[in-house]
Design a protein around this motif. Sequence first.
Motif, PDB file in Angstrom:
ATOM      1  N   THR A  99       0.855  -1.187   0.000  1.00 21.65           N
ATOM      2  CA  THR A  99       0.000   0.000   0.000  1.00 21.65           C
ATOM      3  C   THR A  99       0.885   1.229   0.000  1.00 21.65           C
ATOM      4  O   THR A  99       1.946   1.268   0.636  1.00 21.65           O
ATOM      5  CB  THR A  99      -0.925   0.043   1.232  1.00 21.65           C
ATOM      6  N   ASP A 138      -3.245   5.145   1.127  1.00 22.12           N
ATOM      7  CA  ASP A 138      -4.422   4.279   1.243  1.00 22.12           C
ATOM      8  C   ASP A 138      -4.696   3.508  -0.051  1.00 22.12           C
ATOM      9  O   ASP A 138      -5.753   2.906  -0.219  1.00 22.12           O
ATOM     10  CB  ASP A 138      -5.653   5.117   1.623  1.00 22.12           C
ATOM     11  N   LYS A 139      -3.725   3.490  -0.963  1.00 25.42           N
ATOM     12  CA  LYS A 139      -3.894   2.807  -2.246  1.00 25.42           C
ATOM     13  C   LYS A 139      -3.143   1.479  -2.239  1.00 25.42           C
ATOM     14  O   LYS A 139      -1.951   1.427  -1.938  1.00 25.42           O
ATOM     15  CB  LYS A 139      -3.358   3.691  -3.381  1.00 25.42           C
TER      16      LYS A 139
END
Length: 457
Positions: free
Chosen positions: A239, A242-243
Amino acid sequence: MATSTINTATTSSGTSLSTDVYNRVQKTMSAQNGVATKLNTALKADQTKLSGLGQLKSALSAFQTLAASLSGSGLSTSASVSAKSVLTASSSGAAKAGTYALDIKQLAQGQFLTSDAFAASDAKLGSGAVTTVKIDFGTASAKGFTINGSASSKAITINSSNNTLDGIAAALKAAGVDAKVVKDEDGKYALALTGASGAANSMRISVSGDAALKSLLSFDPDGTQKLKQGSAASDAVLTVGDKQITSASNTLDKAIAGLTLKLTGTGKTEVTVAQDASQIGSNLKSFVSAYNELNKKLQALQKGDLKGDTALNQAVSQFNTLLRSGGGVSQSALATAGLGQDANGNLVLDDKKLQAALKTDAAAVGKLFTNEGRGLADLLATQAGSLTGDSSVLKRETTQVSKEITSINAKRASLSKALTAQATALAALYSAQAQTGAGSAINGAAGSAGTLFDMLG
């Protein structure tokens, strides 16, 4: 002799063919060799040129990528990592100053398979009957095995000449599969296969032929598994903020714009991108090295596969013109920063001058190479890109040569078919003459309407 299916033993129909008849066919057909030779020569020349054009494109693209990476802030940014056991990072063109939080949850890895162990690696396995080992690549999941459309299957033949662990490993390796024979702590030997990293590169191995080899090498994720799986193929999972990102490789260049990440472990870390004038000198050295590699390749192609080629000459001319003129960049300023050229066209960077210029005004040095598209690195990157673009001479030449190769191969196939038919007809006629004592088929019998070539048109 020109290509045909005639041999000294039999005709294509199985009829016995004498050496005398074969020699007469060979003598008559020898006149056709010139056409075949010309086609083969033309094909070889085109294949050599196509290879050279491919090498030219590859060299230009590699340099263009490096030069473009120095654009914008990439020339003067550096990346640091808080947890070096997790990853390393390097900055390039689009890197923006800031701190990025990452969490590496899983590394990418390849599937690892091993066979049963044997006392010797060179002992014969099975009967030696011809056996085909087929390896498909894809994703193994609870839903079944899904073929990876971008990975071609492999087919390997095993027979009495290579039906040992050593022989099988060599055959697999020759087909592009990472295979080797390993020795365990008990002194026994086994075959080990390692697939490419990424979940979509799992292997499914089917065997047809020798039952013993089928029992040794088969591996179906959804069925029979004679090989033992030590580890499954998997993607890297991480990550960024928050991706969540997945990758078949542990080297990522798109997770964070302008950064190349090399994952080495799991865990959390922060990557900080900062302005760093000292990075300018390091990146300029990489730039000079990349251009000199390109120049070396261009010169080699000029002397070899692309001697006198238009696309190559265009590339050499345009790069030389740009470097001689500076493309609008002050030549005296470049010289003050330590950049020059030697007699072979290579770039030379005087580190003492460069460090002095950086100490005086690092920003000014940076602008000589990247300045909103007007710096030397910017211009060379643009030039390399245009030389490989869809409207480039290189693209047109590559398309034309590919068409010529297709055309020549079609002519060769047609000629082979015609010559085979002609040789077969000659063999039949000469065999009949040998039995009846008739006249020569080359010169024509007395009172005949003409020669065999007349009849064949």
